[in-house]
Design a protein around this motif. Structure first.
Motif, PDB file in Angstrom:
ATOM      1  N   UNK A  87       0.692  -1.054   0.136  1.00  3.68           N
ATOM      2  CA  UNK A  87      -0.722  -0.326  -0.261  1.00  3.68           C
ATOM      3  C   UNK A  87       1.198   1.120   0.107  1.00  3.68           C
ATOM      4  N   UNK A  88       0.143   2.585  -0.207  1.00  2.39           N
ATOM      5  CA  UNK A  88       1.233   3.403  -0.942  1.00  2.39           C
ATOM      6  C   UNK A  88       0.911   4.682   0.411  1.00  2.39           C
ATOM      7  N   UNK A  89      -1.057   4.507   0.478  1.00  2.00           N
ATOM      8  CA  UNK A  89      -1.637   5.019   1.069  1.00  2.00           C
ATOM      9  C   UNK A  89      -2.273   4.635   2.497  1.00  2.00           C
ATOM     10  N   UNK A  90      -2.346   5.046   3.113  1.00  2.00           N
ATOM     11  CA  UNK A  90      -3.181   4.553   4.348  1.00  2.00           C
ATOM     12  C   UNK A  90      -4.481   5.617   5.420  1.00  2.00           C
ATOM     13  N   UNK A  91      -6.191   5.095   4.857  1.00  2.00           N
ATOM     14  CA  UNK A  91      -6.392   6.020   5.816  1.00  2.00           C
ATOM     15  C   UNK A  91      -7.363   5.455   6.854  1.00  2.00           C
ATOM     16  N   UNK A 117       2.746  -3.065   7.621  1.00  2.89           N
ATOM     17  CA  UNK A 117       2.827  -2.084   6.517  1.00  2.89           C
ATOM     18  C   UNK A 117       4.397  -2.677   6.143  1.00  2.89           C
ATOM     19  N   UNK A 118       4.754  -3.136   4.768  1.00  5.55           N
ATOM     20  CA  UNK A 118       5.594  -3.354   3.772  1.00  5.55           C
ATOM     21  C   UNK A 118       6.473  -1.664   3.460  1.00  5.55           C
ATOM     22  N   UNK A 119       5.147  -0.012   3.184  1.00  5.04           N
ATOM     23  CA  UNK A 119       5.957   0.165   2.685  1.00  5.04           C
ATOM     24  C   UNK A 119       6.753   1.461   4.106  1.00  5.04           C
ATOM     25  N   UNK A 120       7.770   1.720   3.924  1.00  4.83           N
ATOM     26  CA  UNK A 120       8.095   2.642   5.581  1.00  4.83           C
ATOM     27  C   UNK A 120       7.659   3.972   4.918  1.00  4.83           C
ATOM     28  N   UNK A 121       7.937   4.411   3.694  1.00 13.41           N
ATOM     29  CA  UNK A 121       7.504   5.907   3.634  1.00 13.41           C
ATOM     30  C   UNK A 121       5.605   6.083   2.807  1.00 13.41           C
ATOM     31  N   UNK A 122       4.933   5.115   3.407  1.00 11.38           N
ATOM     32  CA  UNK A 122       3.636   5.061   3.242  1.00 11.38           C
ATOM     33  C   UNK A 122       3.496   6.235   3.920  1.00 11.38           C
ATOM     34  N   UNK A 123       2.487   6.679   3.460  1.00  8.33           N
ATOM     35  CA  UNK A 123       1.662   7.690   3.458  1.00  8.33           C
ATOM     36  C   UNK A 123       0.414   7.979   4.199  1.00  8.33           C
ATOM     37  N   UNK A 124       0.428   8.140   5.404  1.00  2.00           N
ATOM     38  CA  UNK A 124      -1.294   7.766   5.926  1.00  2.00           C
ATOM     39  C   UNK A 124      -2.541   9.350   6.184  1.00  2.00           C
ATOM     40  N   UNK A 125      -3.413   9.535   6.809  1.00  2.00           N
ATOM     41  CA  UNK A 125      -4.632   9.893   6.440  1.00  2.00           C
ATOM     42  C   UNK A 125      -4.977   9.695   7.658  1.00  2.00           C
ATOM     43  N   UNK A 126      -5.540  11.195   8.605  1.00  2.00           N
ATOM     44  CA  UNK A 126      -5.662  10.695   9.541  1.00  2.00           C
ATOM     45  C   UNK A 126      -7.955  11.074   9.697  1.00  2.00           C
ATOM     46  N   UNK A 127      -8.311  10.469   9.865  1.00  2.00           N
ATOM     47  CA  UNK A 127     -10.171  10.489   8.858  1.00  2.00           C
ATOM     48  C   UNK A 127     -10.843  10.916  10.363  1.00  2.00           C
ATOM     49  N   UNK A 128     -11.740  12.345  10.150  1.00  2.00           N
ATOM     50  CA  UNK A 128     -12.468  12.087  12.007  1.00  2.00           C
ATOM     51  C   UNK A 128     -14.217  12.154  11.076  1.00  2.00           C
ATOM     52  N   UNK A 129     -14.568  10.780  10.973  1.00  2.00           N
ATOM     53  CA  UNK A 129     -15.801  11.232  10.625  1.00  2.00           C
ATOM     54  C   UNK A 129     -17.046  11.300  10.694  1.00  2.00           C
ATOM     55  N   UNK A 130     -18.083  11.555  10.518  1.00  2.00           N
ATOM     56  CA  UNK A 130     -19.201  11.742  10.792  1.00  2.00           C
ATOM     57  C   UNK A 130     -19.212  13.205  11.454  1.00  2.00           C
ATOM     58  N   UNK A 131     -18.924  14.311  10.841  1.00  2.00           N
ATOM     59  CA  UNK A 131     -18.917  15.781  11.881  1.00  2.00           C
ATOM     60  C   UNK A 131     -20.541  15.956  11.085  1.00  2.00           C
TER      61      UNK A 131
END
Ligand SMILES: Nc1nc2c(ncn2[C@@H]2O[C@H](COP(=O)(O)OP(=O)(O)O)[C@@H](O)[C@H]2O)c(=O)[nH]1
Ligand SMILES: [Mg+2]
Length: 211
Positions: A87-91, A117-131
């Protein structure tokens, strides 16, 4: 042979694997639904597929996004390495109206990412849902920002129901991936086959096994 990895016509510049993780019920499938088909409906808790594909043009590039959703396995904390692989990105999603979904991100999910995660550079996005449920909010925006800073992730609050910030969640993540040369290299060649390998459409046909 006629599967998704058979790219006789190169219709995109990069293929990225993105993951949705977080506790059951936070709205992962709804976010994906909202992003890929522009509507929000009450989904059954278990959907029978592992990922959806969306083609987008961002940063001047044609991108094919393979967005992986759990089919309910997160309930049993049994996501496996193959879910995370490549994975390149994780939400990372939590529900702003349920505090335990926020604390589980640090207690459970961030640890899983570190482990699998096998990708040290993988980008992570934190998402707070249900606003959209502002009156029931228990996790403040401030707390979200702070946790994202600790974890080194991007951060957004959104609502899969009203579609507020849904596109931004995926797009900001993808733009960041596009800025990361090591991830770009992976997304253009080689991993294509791997991305689609695991349990493709068999889950769909498994429901009607009887004569
Ligand atoms: N009010 C509101 N409900 C939502 C939102 N996103 C998801 N839900 C509801 O929350 C429940 C769980 O959503 P689901 O997408 O299945 O969560 P998952 O288990 O993380 O995939 C469903 O009843 C959804 O309709 C949102 O942004 N606002
Ligand atoms: Mg789901």
């Amino acid at each position: 042979m006629d599967d998704l990895s058979d790219s006789s016509q190169p219709d995109f510049d990069h293929l990225f694997k993105l993951l949705l993780i977080g506790d059951s019920g936070v709205g992962k499938s709804s976010l994906l639904q909202s992003f890929t088909s522009n509507n929000f409906e009450d989904l059954s808790p278990t959907i029978g597929v592992d990922f959806k594909i969306k083609l987008v043009t961002l940063g001047g590039k044609k991108l094919k996004l393979a967005i992986w959703d759990t089919a309910g396995q997160e309930r049993f904390r049994t996501l496996t390495t193959s879910y995370y692989r490549g994975a390149q990105g994780i939400i990372m999603v939590y529900d702003v109206t349920r505090r335990e979904t926020f604390s589980d991100l640090s207690d459970v999910w961030a640890k899983e990412i570190d482990l699998y995660s096998t990708n040290p550079d993988c980008i992570k996005m934190l998402v707070g849902n249900k606003v959209d449920k502002e009156g029931e909010r228990v996790v403040t925006k401030r707390e979200g920002i702070e946790f994202a800073r600790q974890q080194g992730c991007l951060f957004l609050e959104c609502s899969a129901k009203t579609r507020t910030n849904v596109e931004q969640c995926f797009e900001e993540l993808v733009l960041k991936i596009l800025e990361t040369p090591s991830l770009l290299a992976q997304g253009s060649k080689g991993l294509r086959k791997d991305i689609f390998k695991q349990r493709q459409p068999e889950t769909i046909s498994s429901s009607s096994g009887c004569c």
